[in-house]
Scaffold this motif. Structure first.
Motif, PDB file in Angstrom:
ATOM      1  N   GLY A  59      -3.570  -2.290   1.214  1.00 37.90           N
ATOM      2  CA  GLY A  59      -4.053  -1.638   0.000  1.00 37.90           C
ATOM      3  C   GLY A  59      -2.956  -1.452  -1.046  1.00 37.90           C
ATOM      4  N   ALA A  60      -3.262  -0.614  -2.035  1.00 32.64           N
ATOM      5  CA  ALA A  60      -2.320  -0.389  -3.136  1.00 32.64           C
ATOM      6  C   ALA A  60      -1.063   0.305  -2.625  1.00 32.64           C
ATOM      7  CB  ALA A  60      -2.983   0.444  -4.217  1.00 32.64           C
ATOM      8  N   GLN A  61      -1.188   1.120  -1.584  1.00 27.35           N
ATOM      9  CA  GLN A  61       0.007   1.815  -1.099  1.00 27.35           C
ATOM     10  C   GLN A  61       1.022   0.856  -0.513  1.00 27.35           C
ATOM     11  OE1 GLN A  61      -1.395   4.522   2.406  1.00 27.35           O
ATOM     12  NE2 GLN A  61      -3.103   4.176   1.040  1.00 27.35           N
ATOM     13  N   GLU A  62       0.555  -0.264   0.026  1.00 27.83           N
ATOM     14  CA  GLU A  62       1.498  -1.294   0.486  1.00 27.83           C
ATOM     15  C   GLU A  62       2.133  -1.977  -0.736  1.00 27.83           C
ATOM     16  OE1 GLU A  62       0.013  -4.393   3.259  1.00 27.83           O
ATOM     17  OE2 GLU A  62       1.274  -5.765   2.096  1.00 27.83           O
ATOM     18  N   LEU A  63       1.301  -2.284  -1.696  1.00 26.27           N
ATOM     19  CA  LEU A  63       1.750  -2.962  -2.910  1.00 26.27           C
ATOM     20  C   LEU A  63       2.851  -2.174  -3.627  1.00 26.27           C
ATOM     21  CD1 LEU A  63       0.265  -5.525  -3.941  1.00 26.27           C
ATOM     22  CD2 LEU A  63      -0.978  -4.057  -5.522  1.00 26.27           C
ATOM     23  N   TYR A  64       2.661  -0.867  -3.738  1.00 24.29           N
ATOM     24  CA  TYR A  64       3.595  -0.032  -4.498  1.00 24.29           C
ATOM     25  C   TYR A  64       4.692   0.587  -3.623  1.00 24.29           C
ATOM     26  CZ  TYR A  64       0.269  -0.229  -8.362  1.00 24.29           C
ATOM     27  OH  TYR A  64      -0.550  -0.658  -9.370  1.00 24.29           O
ATOM     28  N   GLY A  65       4.480   0.547  -2.302  1.00 26.32           N
ATOM     29  CA  GLY A  65       5.433   1.232  -1.425  1.00 26.32           C
ATOM     30  C   GLY A  65       5.423   2.734  -1.647  1.00 26.32           C
TER      31      GLY A  65
END
Ligand SMILES: Cc1ncc(COP(=O)(O)O)c(C=O)c1O
Length: 463
Positions: free
Chosen positions: A269-275
């Motif tokens: 998800g986005a949390q992986e994308l943004y770290g």
């Protein structure tokens, strides 16, 4: 550059979809507006579908379409994927039942898989929809912080209940200043909940967001955000990092609503994308393999608010005096953790583990090719997105938030959508495109050919 001679495609649409019209007329005798969810409606009447397979869907007039709606992004493997059907059949055969109503091993095994991709979800609970998941996330944040109000971003959708049904698609005349947006109700019937209005924040505009959060910090239990708005407008990296830092400082829970973005913008998800690690995350859509599900997870300390203890059940005998129920956060549901649905969801994730990277590349190719066709025909058109979702916007400028989107040529996009419907390309007018693992080279070629035909027909270059 001017756009001229826009042919109206509605006549052809009506001619091709006569049975859809009849079916909708009949349905309206039983269902308000003929639909079971308002989102299924569009003017003059929606296409009624009757069968599907892979990337294709067929309507009641026998028209075939390449499906880009994919049930609002839920069908990451396309329609009727064998892995999902097999996993469900195996689960039913093994269990000997559809539903236990008790704990069963797949509940934690599926949780283990989710946690591998979403390590911020230290504990999680299942719900029956994305709507229920965000509802529970907000209740958890409220119980944890002891504060009573939430903030949400203009243009973001989190489900259909009172606290969040504000400023999803507000008319700009009612929505206040860009950096001081007003909460605009999205439904009638919200009048009695006016004291629950959320604080509305402007997406990707940090100074204003910071000011509003500081101003309301004492009353805000949570900020809920679609980290990629609508699944296709990404938060700027600095914005999301600043939001993470400030919410932690102000003791406001940060909820990433990843119902659209989970297993779509990246497997994690986005949390992986943004770290970036939110305090709470909600998932839905893809994780049910096409069946109803929601998941809410996050910090153990927050999720454990819902941990049963002692006589903490609202239905405990003599609860009036001795029950601990009121100290525990209520969460229940007959179908939570449904074994057949978890089996379907697990099969979808297993398949994505093989095919996700390829589907992302495929989506990027399609976006680039659509944009190239736009340029070739002198049309202001962008295919904006991340991972396996994108949207086509009629503009030449960068889209950063809801108000930018309102400045694009929505009428033109609608015209393109109807022409595409007539060419056998299905997405609900104005909706985003969700790509599945079932979309292949043939679908890409047919889609681009249809685009070329439509763009040529709809636009004419000035001289
Ligand atoms: C970001 C987001 N949150 C919540 C929801 C609500 O999910 P559901 O339709 O499963 O209730 C949706 C549905 O589109 C969504 O996109």
């Amino acid at each position: 550059m001017a756009i001229q001679n826009i042919e109206h495609p509605m006549m052809k649409y009506s001619n091709r979809t006569k049975n859809s019209y009849r079916e909708m007329e009949k349905a309206a005798n039983y269902l308000p507006g003929g639909v079971t969810a308002n989102i299924k409606h569009f003017s003059p009447y929606p296409v009624v579908m009757e069968s599907a397979g892979g990337a294709w869907i067929k309507d009641v007039d026998g028209n075939q379409y390449i499906d880009y709606l994919m049930a609002y992004g839920s069908l990451a493997l396309g329609h009727g994927h064998d892995d999902i059907k097999q996993a469900m059949a195996d689960q039913l055969a093994k269990d000997g039942t559809v539903l236990f109503g008790t704990p069963h091993p797949l509940e934690y095994r599926f949780a283990e898989k989710i946690q591998a991709y979403y390590p911020s979800m230290e504990r999680l609970r299942y719900t029956n929809s994305g709507t229920e998941a965000t509802l529970l996330a907000i209740r958890l944040a409220t119980a944890y912080t002891g504060k009573k109000r939430i903030a949400k971003f203009e243009g973001h959708y989190h489900g259909g209940y009172n606290e969040v049904l504000y400023s999803i698609n507000p008319p700009l005349v009612a929505a206040g200043e860009m950096d001081d947006p007003r909460p605009v109700p999205e439904s009638s019937g919200l009048e009695m909940f006016t004291d629950q209005r959320p604080v509305i924040l402007p997406f990707n505009r940090w100074q204003a967001t910071e000011r509003l959060l500081r101003q309301h910090a004492d009353e805000l239990a949570a900020v809920i955000i679609e980290p990629v708005q609508g699944g296709f407008i990404p938060a700027e990296k600095q914005f999301i990092e600043d939001l993470r830092k400030l919410t932690a400082t102000l003791q406001i829970a940060l909820i990433f609503d990843e119902v659209k973005t989970g297993f779509r913008v990246a497997m994690g998800g986005a949390q992986e994308l943004y770290g970036v690690k939110p305090d709470l995350t909600t998932l839905g859509k893809v994780v049910g393999g096409g069946f109803p599900i929601g998941i809410v997870g996050g910090k153990e300390a927050i999720l454990n608010r819902s941990r049963p203890k002692g006589n903490g059940d609202v239905f405990d005998v003599g609860q009036g005096k001795s029950s601990a129920a009121r100290e525990i956060l209520f969460h229940s549901g007959t179908y939570n953790g449904h074994p057949t649905i978890l089996a379907a969801g697990l099969a979808a994730i297993h398949r994505l583990e093989q095919d996700f990277a390829h589907t992302v590349l495929y989506t990027e190719t399609m976006r680039k090719d659509i944009e190239a066709l736009g340029r070739k025909n002198g049309i202001p058109l962008k295919a904006v997105g991340v991972g396996t979702i994108f949207n086509v916007v009629c503009t030449e400028t960068t889209i950063r938030h809801y108000r930018d989107l309102q400045k694009t040529d929505l009428e033109l996009r609608k015209q393109i959508d109807f022409h595409l419907l007539n060419e056998g390309i299905y997405t609900k007018p104005l909706n985003r495109y969700s790509i599945s693992t079932a979309h292949g080279e043939r679908e890409l070629e047919l889609t681009l050919t249809a685009y070329e035909t439509v763009l040529k027909r709809v636009f004419k270059k000035k001289n």
